[in-house]
Design a protein around this motif. Sequence first.
Motif, short mmCIF file in Angstrom:
data_model
loop_
_atom_site.label_atom_id
_atom_site.label_comp_id
_atom_site.label_asym_id
_atom_site.label_seq_id
_atom_site.Cartn_x
_atom_site.Cartn_y
_atom_site.Cartn_z
N PRO A 257 0.82 -1.21 0.00
CA PRO A 257 0.00 0.00 0.00
C PRO A 257 0.85 1.26 0.00
CG PRO A 257 0.00 -1.03 2.17
CD PRO A 257 0.70 -1.97 1.25
N GLU A 258 0.19 2.35 -0.30
CA GLU A 258 0.87 3.64 -0.35
C GLU A 258 1.54 3.94 0.99
OE1 GLU A 258 -0.23 8.38 -0.86
OE2 GLU A 258 -1.73 6.83 -1.24
N HIS A 259 2.77 4.42 0.94
CA HIS A 259 3.47 4.77 2.16
C HIS A 259 4.55 5.81 1.88
CE1 HIS A 259 6.07 1.59 0.49
NE2 HIS A 259 7.05 2.23 1.09
N GLN A 260 4.98 6.46 2.94
CA GLN A 260 6.09 7.40 2.90
C GLN A 260 7.25 6.84 3.72
OE1 GLN A 260 4.95 11.62 3.52
NE2 GLN A 260 2.84 10.84 3.74
N TYR A 261 8.44 7.29 3.40
CA TYR A 261 9.61 6.80 4.13
C TYR A 261 10.65 7.90 4.28
CZ TYR A 261 11.51 6.39 -0.61
OH TYR A 261 11.91 6.65 -1.89
N LEU A 262 11.41 7.79 5.35
CA LEU A 262 12.55 8.66 5.62
C LEU A 262 13.72 7.76 6.00
CD1 LEU A 262 13.85 11.45 6.06
CD2 LEU A 262 13.01 11.36 8.43
N MET A 263 14.77 7.77 5.19
CA MET A 263 15.88 6.85 5.38
C MET A 263 17.18 7.63 5.52
SD MET A 263 14.14 3.98 4.89
CE MET A 263 15.40 2.73 4.66
N ALA A 264 18.06 7.14 6.40
CA ALA A 264 19.39 7.71 6.56
C ALA A 264 20.39 6.57 6.65
CB ALA A 264 19.47 8.58 7.82
N GLY A 265 21.56 6.78 6.08
CA GLY A 265 22.55 5.71 6.08
C GLY A 265 23.97 6.22 6.00
N TYR A 266 24.89 5.33 6.35
CA TYR A 266 26.30 5.67 6.30
C TYR A 266 27.08 4.45 5.83
CZ TYR A 266 30.73 7.87 7.56
OH TYR A 266 31.99 8.43 7.51
N THR A 267 28.04 4.65 4.95
CA THR A 267 28.92 3.59 4.47
C THR A 267 30.34 3.90 4.92
OG1 THR A 267 27.54 3.18 2.53
CG2 THR A 267 29.80 2.37 2.46
N LEU A 268 30.90 3.01 5.72
CA LEU A 268 32.26 3.15 6.21
C LEU A 268 33.17 2.24 5.40
CD1 LEU A 268 34.37 4.08 8.34
CD2 LEU A 268 33.66 2.11 9.72
N ALA A 269 34.11 2.80 4.69
CA ALA A 269 35.04 2.04 3.86
C ALA A 269 36.35 1.85 4.63
CB ALA A 269 35.30 2.77 2.55
N VAL A 270 36.61 0.59 5.01
CA VAL A 270 37.87 0.29 5.70
C VAL A 270 39.03 0.40 4.72
CG1 VAL A 270 39.11 -1.46 7.02
CG2 VAL A 270 36.63 -1.22 7.27
N ASP A 279 21.81 1.34 7.32
CA ASP A 279 20.69 2.21 6.97
C ASP A 279 19.58 2.05 8.01
OD1 ASP A 279 21.15 3.40 4.11
OD2 ASP A 279 21.78 1.30 3.98
N TYR A 280 18.97 3.18 8.39
CA TYR A 280 17.84 3.16 9.31
C TYR A 280 16.75 4.06 8.74
CZ TYR A 280 14.91 4.02 13.36
OH TYR A 280 13.82 4.14 14.20
N GLY A 281 15.50 3.62 8.87
CA GLY A 281 14.44 4.41 8.29
C GLY A 281 13.13 4.31 9.04
N LEU A 282 12.26 5.28 8.76
CA LEU A 282 10.89 5.31 9.28
C LEU A 282 9.94 5.13 8.10
CD1 LEU A 282 11.20 8.37 11.69
CD2 LEU A 282 11.41 5.93 12.28
N ILE A 283 8.92 4.28 8.27
CA ILE A 283 7.94 4.02 7.24
C ILE A 283 6.57 4.35 7.78
CG2 ILE A 283 6.97 2.29 5.67
CD1 ILE A 283 9.53 0.70 5.97
N GLN A 284 5.81 5.15 7.05
CA GLN A 284 4.50 5.58 7.51
C GLN A 284 3.43 5.19 6.50
OE1 GLN A 284 3.66 7.11 10.54
NE2 GLN A 284 1.62 6.50 9.80
N TYR A 285 2.53 4.29 6.92
CA TYR A 285 1.36 3.94 6.13
C TYR A 285 0.18 4.81 6.58
CZ TYR A 285 4.07 -0.13 4.73
OH TYR A 285 5.03 -0.96 4.22
N ARG A 286 -0.96 4.64 5.93
CA ARG A 286 -2.11 5.48 6.26
C ARG A 286 -2.59 5.25 7.68
NH1 ARG A 286 -5.91 5.27 0.78
NH2 ARG A 286 -4.45 6.39 -0.59
N ARG A 287 -2.55 3.99 8.13
CA ARG A 287 -3.08 3.66 9.45
C ARG A 287 -2.02 3.25 10.46
NH1 ARG A 287 -8.47 0.05 7.89
NH2 ARG A 287 -9.51 1.66 6.63
N SER A 288 -0.83 3.05 10.03
CA SER A 288 0.21 2.60 10.96
C SER A 288 1.57 3.02 10.45
CB SER A 288 0.16 1.07 11.12
OG SER A 288 0.47 0.44 9.90
N GLY A 289 2.53 2.93 11.34
CA GLY A 289 3.90 3.27 10.99
C GLY A 289 4.85 2.20 11.48
#
Length: 402
Positions: A257-270, A279-289
């Motif tokens: 179903p339709e949803h919105q997301y906000l994602m943030a991430g970091y890549t560490l190169a040894v 990566d960490y993110g928040l997902i928001q649906y119409r009735r739940s998140g």
Amino acid sequence: MPSRPLSTALLILASVSAAARADYVNGAVSLGGYVLDAKDAPHDGNVYQMERINVSALKNGVALRASYGYSDFYDKRPNTYMNSNRLALANASYTPANMGWLSVAAGRDFEPMIFRSLYYDGGDLRLRYNGIATAELFGGYGVPTVYQENVVDFDGDKALIGGKLTFAPISALAIRLDGLVNGTTDDGTLGEEVQGSLGDRVTLNASSAFRLDSSNFSQAEIAAVARVRSHDEAQIRYGMIDNRIDSTRTYDYFVNPEHQYLMAGYTLAVNEEASLAVDYGLIQYRRSGGQSFDARLNAYGAFLKVGKEIGTIPKALDMRLGYGGTFQSRYRIDVSAGYVNYDVDDQNTDLRAYDFSLQPTLLLPRGLEITAAYELLHNRLYDRDHRFFFGVKENFHRGLSK
């Protein structure tokens, strides 16, 4: 569908190469077969042939491309293989020597677009201006599905027309627009993308696909990527998706179903051979998140990936471990294993799937490869599905004298 002789694929290869009398020919040929031994389809003693050919050739501004694939094994598992039994690409393009700003193409082609792509039979006209702008117009008919016997399908309901425009006035800015009307009942879609850079460390991107029939966005995203150290990278993305089917998961299909997301991430190169991405993110649906978490470790050919969605459908826990490496320039080994626990909906919960694959390859001179593979699949569609593959492949890239 009856088995097709190997001569069909070889004839395509010979025709493309001979007709071009090319300055160079580039491609790969794979011939082999599958053996199936599954709980719901017991081993029947048959070897199901497989053919794959990819060829491109160029001479005097004329380029030919052909990509052909067939396996009668596909009929046994029509829902699990993306490679269809058909001629995927077969086209010719021409760029006049004294008119580098113009090129034309005709045949079966693949058209990448913003958030959507398609195969079609038809033609393409492309114009370029001084490295600043490119305009493209294409049209034709949709390619038959794998469930149709037809080689082509000129159904008027599948007629399509589209266009693309790219404008890059400076090296730090690029604007892309595209549009498509696909079928008589399709009001069309529009795609937009703007990409820019701030110095040599920050890249900004905004893209979307808009449906004219509903006046809604099917997908949209804005993103920023920053190079922190020489190889480290940080990113943040915000967007929305309104697609009816999500097929990005290898283990199932489910309504997304339709949803919105906000994602943030970091890549560490040894170093150049090892990196860690989180990566960490928040997902928001119409009735739940909910929340999502992904981590991937790469180290000297090996990788480990773990993903988790919390509070959402499919509530998936995804894990994959694998390795790919070449030894003594003659031997290659690829091995991969995956496990997932997920929900499809409120009624289908706590489902489990796993897979395993092992593929050793012997690398011989002149681009020749001899390979074998074993696959094990377990999901809600197939229980302990064993597959065996063997084949010979040749990769070639040869310049030919005039």
